[in-house]
Design an enzyme around this catalytic site. Structure first.
Site, mmCIF file in Angstrom:
data_model
loop_
_atom_site.group_PDB
_atom_site.id
_atom_site.type_symbol
_atom_site.label_atom_id
_atom_site.label_comp_id
_atom_site.label_asym_id
_atom_site.label_seq_id
_atom_site.Cartn_x
_atom_site.Cartn_y
_atom_site.Cartn_z
ATOM 1 N N GLY B 325 1.028 -1.229 0.058
ATOM 2 C CA GLY B 325 -0.019 -0.026 0.007
ATOM 3 C C GLY B 325 0.877 1.245 -0.136
ATOM 4 O O GLY B 325 1.816 1.264 -0.567
ATOM 5 N N SER B 326 0.247 2.082 0.635
ATOM 6 C CA SER B 326 1.328 3.497 0.395
ATOM 7 C C SER B 326 2.511 3.642 1.207
ATOM 8 O O SER B 326 3.328 4.312 0.951
ATOM 9 C CB SER B 326 0.222 4.828 1.347
ATOM 10 O OG SER B 326 -1.073 4.844 0.849
ATOM 11 N N THR B 327 2.751 2.396 1.963
ATOM 12 C CA THR B 327 4.153 2.507 2.442
ATOM 13 C C THR B 327 5.336 2.345 1.281
ATOM 14 O O THR B 327 6.385 2.274 1.596
ATOM 15 C CB THR B 327 4.322 1.372 3.591
ATOM 16 O OG1 THR B 327 4.003 -0.003 2.971
ATOM 17 C CG2 THR B 327 3.596 1.322 4.744
ATOM 18 N N PHE B 328 4.646 1.905 0.312
ATOM 19 C CA PHE B 328 5.681 1.691 -0.870
ATOM 20 C C PHE B 328 5.948 3.199 -1.510
ATOM 21 O O PHE B 328 6.604 3.171 -2.350
ATOM 22 C CB PHE B 328 4.817 0.652 -1.960
ATOM 23 C CG PHE B 328 5.749 0.276 -2.989
ATOM 24 C CD1 PHE B 328 6.735 -0.691 -2.758
ATOM 25 C CD2 PHE B 328 5.615 0.713 -4.268
ATOM 26 C CE1 PHE B 328 7.511 -1.112 -3.678
ATOM 27 C CE2 PHE B 328 6.434 0.139 -5.240
ATOM 28 C CZ PHE B 328 7.456 -0.739 -5.222
ATOM 29 N N LYS B 329 5.024 4.267 -1.267
ATOM 30 C CA LYS B 329 5.182 5.554 -1.923
ATOM 31 C C LYS B 329 6.503 5.988 -1.971
ATOM 32 O O LYS B 329 7.352 6.793 -2.753
ATOM 33 C CB LYS B 329 4.351 6.468 -1.501
ATOM 34 C CG LYS B 329 2.899 5.986 -1.834
ATOM 35 C CD LYS B 329 1.705 6.824 -1.384
ATOM 36 C CE LYS B 329 0.593 6.397 -2.041
ATOM 37 N NZ LYS B 329 -0.945 7.182 -1.281
#
Lengths: 388, 646
Positions: B325-329
């Site tokens: 999820g957004s932790t990949f951003k």
């Protein structure tokens, strides 16, 4: 048949008889029994549980031997037939009231001991045959009708013992009886015929296996198989003989030492205190020990033969020789068995194996031998010392 | 009647002759006996002596004591315990049923265990089979007194593995168990020890991975055995070598707190020291008591673990794969920045969606974020910004950056079943799916959805690398037999410092700035603050109908369809020491379900004890004080609050 045939006047009387005993033989017998005590003590792991009763029996046996020795040999000759008949009756009784033990009916419980009539028969048969040939004029010895009678005398008990079933003892009876006939001078041809017949019988026995008319019991056939090829079933029926050979062989030249026989102490040996006691002796004392025992046995036989040959009386020499041969057969069959030369047939080692009947009967037999020795007819001038 | 003297003398001579013949035959046969004796006892003596020795001497292996596993502070995590057990050799028992009935009258026996033991005895009648273990001293004494009435039964004392901290280490250390057929078939490990009864071998986790270190070398005992197999005496022994002791990087107190904090959730959490890669805590929840497996777990117990929908047997730390999820951003942004395809200050317009090749890609915020620059995109987790970055950078650059940060790579710490995760690129899709890469795939990947899969350990490594600027490699084993293992840090990351500083500033804002998604999870412990990033990953596709209705609140969905909540973070923000990753399966939003867990654990790590209530924002302090006090932490590991402050 008559007492007069004996030179009674020259036979020692009373306590003189004790001095007239064949003391060398007594010493040899005692030495052999002592070897037995030592091995029994060792085989029980340093415990008196077998050695002590065995010593008591031997003491009793010695007493029996002395008593029998004191009684004149002509008495024994005269009761030989009666003793034989009684033993035969006991054998029949075993069939009827025998107590089952060890998978075979062999004992009569007398309360204080278990009597094994087949053991007794080993001696009384020899006495019976000796008496028979003493009575039979020597010229008639090889006549067919006079040969048939002793054969019947032998086969009757053999048949009863075989029915128990006890193959080992019946073989000993057959061979012992045959030996007396041979010693008495029965013609060579009969023995040749019997041996040829035996070969035929063995063939028949082997051929009969698995058929309706099978002669021996299954377990006896298995023992034969095991004997012929012990390695075929080293953990089953061949276990006894394989372990026995290992014990013997591992003893080596001088043995592992007193109480150091691992095969016996760790129970790898079957019947280690009875039929297979020789293996323990050989394991702990090596070739030297085993040979020593054999030499003792042969000396006993040699003294018996010497005594028999000096004895002018026919019954006395025949019974002495017969007992000597029977004694030889006992240990020869036992040693052959434990060394893998013969099938396992359950024959104890004389004077050494743990057991009451065998010991007492053997001492009884030696008593007869001693009696024959003590009461031997003496030529003029012989036994002067005794007369004084 | 007098006999004819002539006849008598003839007879006497004949007897003498025959006696001599018989004597000769007997002598001959005696010669044969002597020859046979000589053959057996002299010629073949050596051979038979060997056979006799083989008969009596058996070599028994002595199982070495298994190496002890300690935590970084020397607390025992896996040790050996003296246990009393009762075993039986079927062959020595006269009547097995009778013996067991009598034994049952003396001590309580577990029926199922007993049935298993009886079946095993049928297979191996000569071997000792354990009927019951972990008996009390009283029970053992009772049996010992009654041994004469229990043929074949032996009460004995042995060593068994014990995990004093129980379920905290189910997934890190794993457990040992009986040697199985499969263990025996392993060709690389043909140690004869495996054949010894009651030997225990590492089954999973560090116990399995460090088996060669922990096992030690077998000693041997030469014993004399009788024909029945009973040992009569000992002839000599060669001492073995105990297994080597192992010290892990785990901090037992932190591990315990984390386990307790995650209780009830299907979740996992990893805490690492960013300066050296030490894994300080690695928790997968729910867990189980590894002690259950040591003596063989019962069927109902195992079924309960297997059928639990929270999968306690699953080591989520390295086996659990989740879309990040957004932790990949951070990955996507760094890829674009590093390639110079976007300037940090450059803004992207977010109207709430982006249309690419006729397909509308939504931002999580339906109204849009307006003008979004690099820092704001991370702070407010704007999806549209990353859709744009994905188009500029391309999937291959993003994938390369992900790998550089430790995603899509199996980190080989001493655990079993470690997953690689998945960082997709064009090549992967062509080979594995037989399809061409599409721009939509890139857009999904840019926000950590689509094909991207990562494990909590990988997320923690990524965070540690971002926080330290070093190529941090996780390390679970601190020392073996007193010899320190190499540090987990090799060299600085191949990423410009300025870009990493930018990321860290943005991650600081996620927690501490207005509008940051993790604002509720900020703390201030005497000036020590932290940084992080939330993530919420979908486990389902949102249908157009749902989107149109605007009703897809997680709470309304069944548990197994709710979003995964993720959070990664590090502290202190200005001088990073610890990195953390938290994944709560089906927990809902990362900010609500994952970040608070991470915060409490981080505060515990920073303070070295229960999180100080004063570090929490003023409005939460009362609630948190009550909550923390209610946590059932192990008092031996975490001293009660009163004492720790004193």
């Amino acid at each position: 048949m008559s007492y007069l045939e004996y030179n009674v006047a020259r036979v020692p009387q009373g306590l003189q008889k004790v001095l007239a005993l064949n003391w060398a033989l007594v010493l040899l017998i005692t030495a052999t029994a002592c070897i037995g005590f030592v091995v029994l003590y060792s085989v029980s792991g340093g415990d008196w549980r077998w050695a002590e009763p065995q010593m008591q029996r031997f003491a009793m046996g010695l007493a029996v031997m002395f008593i029998v020795a004191m009684i004149p040999i002509w008495f024994w000759r005269n009761v030989s037939a009666l003793l034989y008949a009684m033993t035969l009756a006991l054998l029949l009784a075993v069939e009827l009231v025998g107590v089952t033990g060890g998978g075979a009916q062999r004992w009569i419980d007398l309360g204080f001991m278990r009597l094994q009539p087949s053991e007794l028969m080993k001696v009384t048969l020899v006495m019976m045959l000796a008496a028979y040939y003493d009575w039979l004029p020597p010229s008639k010895v090889s006549r067919p009708q006079w040969v048939l009678l002793p054969i019947l005398i032998i086969l009757l008990p053999v048949f009863l013992v075989l029915k128990q079933p006890d193959l080992g003892t019946s073989i000993l009876l057959l061979a012992g009886g045959g030996a007396v006939m041979f010693l008495a001078g029965v013609h060579w041809a009969y023995f040749a015929t019997v041996i040829a017949g035996a070969v035929g019988l063995v063939t028949a026995v082997l051929q009969s296996r698995g058929t309706d008319w099978q002669i021996l019991q299954d377990y006896q056939y298995r023992r034969i198989d095991t004997f012929l090829d012990p390695d075929s079933d080293p953990l089953g029926a061949g276990y006894h003989i394989t372990q026995s050979k290992i014990a013997l062989g591992s003893g080596g030249w001088t043995g592992k030492g007193f109480m150091q026989g691992t095969q016996a102490r760790l129970n790898f040996l079957p019947e280690k205190h009875t039929d297979f006691i020789f293996t323990t002796l050989a394991e702990e004392w090596g070739f030297v020990g085993a040979l020593s025992l054999l030499v003792l046995y042969l000396l006993i036989i040699a003294f018996c033969i010497a005594s028999a040959l000096r004895n002018k009386d026919r019954y006395a020499s025949l019974v002495t020789l017969g007992i000597a041969v029977a004694f030889f057969l006992f240990f020869a069959v036992n040693m052959s068995m434990v060394m893998g030369l013969a099938p396992v047939v359950g024959v104890p080692l004389p004077l050494v194996s743990y057991g009451g009947s065998a010991m007492l009967v053997l001492m009884l037999a030696f008593g007869v031998v001693q009696s024959a020795h003590v009461h031997r007819p003496r030529a003029a001038g012989e036994g002067r010392l005794l007369r004084r | 009647m007098k006999r004819n003297p002539q006849e008598l003398s003839l007879s006497s001579r004949r007897i003498t002759r025959r006696a001599l013949v018989t004597g000769g035959l007997m002598t001959a046969f005696s010669g044969l006996l002597v020859a046979r004796m000589n053959h057996l006892q002299v010629d073949q003596a050596d051979e038979f002596l060997l056979l006799a020795e083989e008969n009596r001497i058996k070599v028994r292996l002595l199982a070495p004591a298994r190496g002890v596993i300690f935590d970084r502070n020397g607390r025992i995590l896996a040790g050996n315990e003296q246990i009393y057990r009762v075993s039986m050799i079927r062959e020595d028992a006269d009547d097995v049923d009778e013996t067991i009935t009598r034994l049952r009258g003396l001590v309580r026996l577990d029926e199922e265990r007993l049935q298993r033991a009886i079946r095993e005895m049928d297979r191996r009648p000569h071997q000792a089979v354990t009927l019951a273990d972990r008996l009390s001293w009283e029970e053992l004494s009772t049996i010992a007194v009654n041994v004469p009435a229990l043929p074949g039964i032996t009460p004995e004392v042995g060593l068994s593995r014990v995990y004093p901290l129980g379920q905290d280490y189910a997934h890190v250390i794993g457990y040992v168990g009986r040697v199985s057929e499969r263990d025996l078939e392993n060709e690389e490990d043909q140690d004869p020890l495996l054949q010894t009864p009651q030997f225990q071998i590492g089954k999973i986790g560090a116990e399995r991975r460090l088996e060669h270190v922990l096992r030690g070398k077998a000693g041997s005992r030469r014993v004399e055995q009788n024909a029945a197999g009973r040992i009569m005496r000992e002839l000599g022994r060669t001492p073995g070598q105990s297994g080597k002791d192992v010290q892990l990087t785990i901090d037992a107190a932190l591990q315990n707190f984390t386990q307790v904090r995650l209780a009830g959730e299907s979740a996992s959490c990893v805490v690492m020291d960013v300066t050296n890669g030490d894994v300080l805590a690695a928790v997968s929840s729910p867990a189980y008591d590894p002690n259950l497996f040591v003596s063989g777990i019962s069927v109902p117990d195992y079924a309960a673990l297997r059928d639990n929908d929270h999968r306690p047997l699953h080591n989520k730390i390295v086996q659990g794969l989740y879309p990040p999820g957004s932790t990949f951003k951070m990955v996507t942004q760094l890829a674009a920045l590093e390639a110079g395809l976007v300037a940090p200050g450059e803004t992207v317009w977010c109207p709430g969606y982006l249309t690419v090749s006729n397909r509308r890609f939504h931002c999580w915020k339906r109204g849009g974020h307006g003008h979004v620059d690099a820092a704001k995109s991370l702070r407010e987790s704007c999806d549209v910004y990353y859709y744009e970055m994905a188009q500029r950078a391309g999937i291959d650059r993003i994938a390369a950056m992900a790998r550089k940060l430790g995603l899509g790579v199996a980190h080989d710490i001493e655990m079993t079943s470690i997953s690689d995760g998945l960082i997709p690129d064009r090549e992967w899709k062509r080979v594995r799916r037989g399809e061409a890469w599409r721009i939509g795939d890139s857009l999904n990947a840019s926000i950590g959805q689509g094909y991207v899969l990562t494990s909590p350990l990988q997320l923690c490594v990524m965070t540690a690398r971002l926080a330290s600027g070093l190529e941090v490699v996780p390390r679970l084993v601190r020392s073996i037999d007193g010899v320190a293992q190499p540090s987990g840090v090799k060299r600085p990351l191949d990423i410009p410092r300025s870009l990493l500083d930018l990321q860290r500033e943005a991650m600081y804002q996620v927690v501490n700035a207005r509008g940051g998604t993790a604002g509720r999870s900020r703390f201030d412990m005497g000036g020590v603050k932290w940084a992080g990033k939330t993530g919420t990953s979908q486990v389902r596709n949102i249908t157009a109908a749902e989107r149109a209705r605007g009703v897809f609140r997680n709470e309304d969905l069944p548990w197994e369809r709710r979003d995964h909540a993720l959070y990664v973070g590090y502290a202190p923000h200005d001088d990073p020491k610890y990195a953390i990753s938290v994944v709560v399966e089906h927990g809902g939003g990362g900010s609500a379900a994952a970040a608070p867990v991470a915060r409490d654990v981080m505060l515990y790590a920073l303070s070295g004890g229960m999180p100080p209530v004063s570090a929490y924002p003023a409005g939460q302090q009362g609630e948190m004080a009550e909550y923390l006090a209610s946590l059932p932490v192990d008092p031996a590991l975490t001293p009660p609050a009163g004492k720790s402050e004193a």
